[in-house]
Motif scaffolding. Structure first.
Motif, PDB file in Angstrom:
ATOM      1  N   UNK A  56       0.859  -1.180   0.000  1.00 23.59           N
ATOM      2  CA  UNK A  56       0.000   0.000   0.000  1.00 23.59           C
ATOM      3  C   UNK A  56       0.899   1.236   0.000  1.00 23.59           C
ATOM      4  N   UNK A  57       0.610   2.198  -0.868  1.00 22.60           N
ATOM      5  CA  UNK A  57       1.449   3.394  -0.907  1.00 22.60           C
ATOM      6  C   UNK A  57       1.190   4.234   0.339  1.00 22.60           C
ATOM      7  N   UNK A  58       2.241   4.663   1.025  1.00 29.46           N
ATOM      8  CA  UNK A  58       2.049   5.433   2.270  1.00 29.46           C
ATOM      9  C   UNK A  58       1.232   6.703   2.091  1.00 29.46           C
ATOM     10  N   UNK A  59       1.300   7.330   0.903  1.00 25.94           N
ATOM     11  CA  UNK A  59       0.535   8.556   0.687  1.00 25.94           C
ATOM     12  C   UNK A  59      -0.967   8.305   0.705  1.00 25.94           C
ATOM     13  N   UNK A  60      -1.381   7.055   0.566  1.00 24.31           N
ATOM     14  CA  UNK A  60      -2.809   6.724   0.516  1.00 24.31           C
ATOM     15  C   UNK A  60      -3.295   6.036   1.794  1.00 24.31           C
ATOM     16  N   UNK A  61      -2.473   6.089   2.835  1.00 24.76           N
ATOM     17  CA  UNK A  61      -2.826   5.423   4.090  1.00 24.76           C
ATOM     18  C   UNK A  61      -2.855   6.444   5.218  1.00 24.76           C
ATOM     19  N   UNK A  62      -3.920   6.424   6.008  1.00 24.91           N
ATOM     20  CA  UNK A  62      -4.009   7.210   7.238  1.00 24.91           C
ATOM     21  C   UNK A  62      -4.206   6.253   8.401  1.00 24.91           C
ATOM     22  N   UNK A  66      -8.083   4.578  -2.605  1.00 23.23           N
ATOM     23  CA  UNK A  66      -7.568   4.173  -3.901  1.00 23.23           C
ATOM     24  C   UNK A  66      -7.522   5.378  -4.834  1.00 23.23           C
ATOM     25  N   UNK A  67      -7.134   5.154  -6.070  1.00 22.68           N
ATOM     26  CA  UNK A  67      -6.977   6.252  -7.019  1.00 22.68           C
ATOM     27  C   UNK A  67      -8.302   6.893  -7.384  1.00 22.68           C
ATOM     28  N   UNK A  68      -9.378   6.202  -7.186  1.00 20.54           N
ATOM     29  CA  UNK A  68     -10.697   6.753  -7.502  1.00 20.54           C
ATOM     30  C   UNK A  68     -11.305   7.503  -6.327  1.00 20.54           C
ATOM     31  N   UNK A  69     -10.616   7.528  -5.202  1.00 20.64           N
ATOM     32  CA  UNK A  69     -11.127   8.230  -4.037  1.00 20.64           C
ATOM     33  C   UNK A  69     -11.934   7.366  -3.094  1.00 20.64           C
TER      34      UNK A  69
END
Length: 389
Positions: A127-133, A148-151
């Motif tokens: 999982x890309x860190x920029x997309x994980x909270x 994901x890339x679609x929001x």
């Protein structure tokens, strides 16, 4: 696999989206410092590559504890995931190299754990860190929010995520060297930008054209444009300048020598090596390298640089991936990096066999040589008396 019941969740202010989403708009030494821009520095790229490639290329095996020691657990389901194929799209080297790069550049690396109904791990999906909270529940458990890339957003429990951290300050979120030392990285970026602009503008031909009194703004503008068109850029370096009658060129900016730009660039390489704890020779600084210390530099790299990252992987696997850590555990094989040259290995093996704590068959196995029946039954040669040094 542990069972976990979802609870009412609250977002922790300290664990928001990745730090560079905010930091990217803040200038350090006149430039934006992000993981992407930092990688543009060759020393940073080389340091990250040296660590991530080395960690990813080392064998990561699963072992079973036995009464007389240990043995490789090749039948364990995690063995294939970590050693060969973590998912259908990546090899083990590609997956672990990607995760290690995330740790070094962003401080955290995440992978979704796909469990089977029987509690066996089937795959690890990065999982890309920029997309994980990261969120905290009321009972201080962790929940990972992934977009994901679609929001679209989905949430994963702590038991569904392999989380690697680097130099954490709170025990939950890691910090990268780039995040901690943004000023240092920003200075290196500024030095590179300075050099690019100096060369693009003709290196030393930078200053003021002093004209005669009475020159109009239009005439001054024409002189400036004519100068830029004729003498600007690297391709124009060395041309003979021709000025209008009565005009005089005066240099007002520092030259590359005055600013000691080259020495500053070398210092940036040392600073980056210090941040990532990498011997400068491994990132292209060969001033302190020679044939006599090459082996010791390699040992230093394994002991003081790689060891922390290797233990991070091993302990994270034991915590998140292995159901029975009392019986099974993960460990890297670093023997190949520590063996030294042929002569030193031969001397080491000879003394090991003579002292009786190593068998000839074990030596052949370490050297990837075929098994020889009865080689351990051959009589040992008497060790020559050792003189005190």
């Amino acid at each position: 696999m542990k069972l976990f019941r979802r609870r009412t969740e609250k977002r922790a202010d300290a664990y928001d989206r990745y730090w560079d989403k905010v930091a990217a708009v803040q200038d350090v030494a006149g430039v934006n410092v992000t993981p992407s821009s930092a990688e543009g520095i060759s020393a940073v790229y080389a340091a990250v590559a040296a660590i991530s490639e080395s960690v990813a290329s080392l064998p990561l095996d699963i072992y079973r504890r036995t009464e007389d020691g240990r043995e490789k657990a090749r039948s364990h389901p995690l063995y294939k995931v970590l050693h060969t194929e973590p998912n259908s799209k990546q090899t083990a080297l590609e997956f672990r190299e990607m995760m290690q790069r995330h740790v070094l550049l962003r401080g955290n690396a995440y992978a979704e754990i796909q469990w089977s109904r029987t509690g066996r791990i089937e795959a690890l999906l990065p999982l890309h860190p920029d997309r994980v909270s990261v969120l905290l529940t009321d009972d201080d458990s962790l929940v990972y929010e992934v977009s994901d890339r679609r929001g679209n957003i989905r949430r994963l429990l702590a038991e569904e995520v392999l989380h690697l951290r680097y130099h954490t300050d709170d025990g939950i979120m890691g910090r990268s060297p780039i995040q901690v030392a943004r000023d240092t990285v920003g200075l290196a970026l500024a030095e590179r930008t300075h050099g690019e602009r100096m060369f693009a503008q003709g290196t030393k031909l930078s200053g003021v054209i002093q004209t005669q009194a009475g020159t109009t703004k239009q005439q001054a503008g024409d002189i400036r444009e004519s100068w830029a068109a004729g003498y600007g850029g690297v391709g124009s370096h060395g041309k003979t300048a021709v000025l209008p009658a009565g005009a005089e060129f005066k240099t007002v900016s520092m030259t590359l020598e005055d600013a000691e730009w080259i020495e500053a660039r070398r210092m940036s390489v040392e600073e980056v090596a210090r941040l990532f704890r990498v011997p400068p020779v491994l990132i292209g600084d060969l001033r302190e390298a020679n044939y006599s210390n090459a082996v010791e530099l390699g040992r230093y790299f394994v002991t003081h640089t790689l060891r922390r990252h290797l233990v991070m992987w091993e302990q994270a696997a034991g915590r998140s991936l292995i159901n029975d850590p009392g019986t099974f555990y993960a460990e890297h094989n670093v023997e190949g990096l520590l063996r030294g040259d042929s002569l030193k290995r031969a001397q080491f093996y000879q003394r090991s066999i003579e002292d009786g704590w190593m068998m000839r068959s074990e030596v052949r196995r370490l050297e990837n040589l075929p098994t020889v029946e009865g080689i351990d039954d051959a009589p040992r040669q008497e060790a020559a008396p050792r003189t005190a040094e």
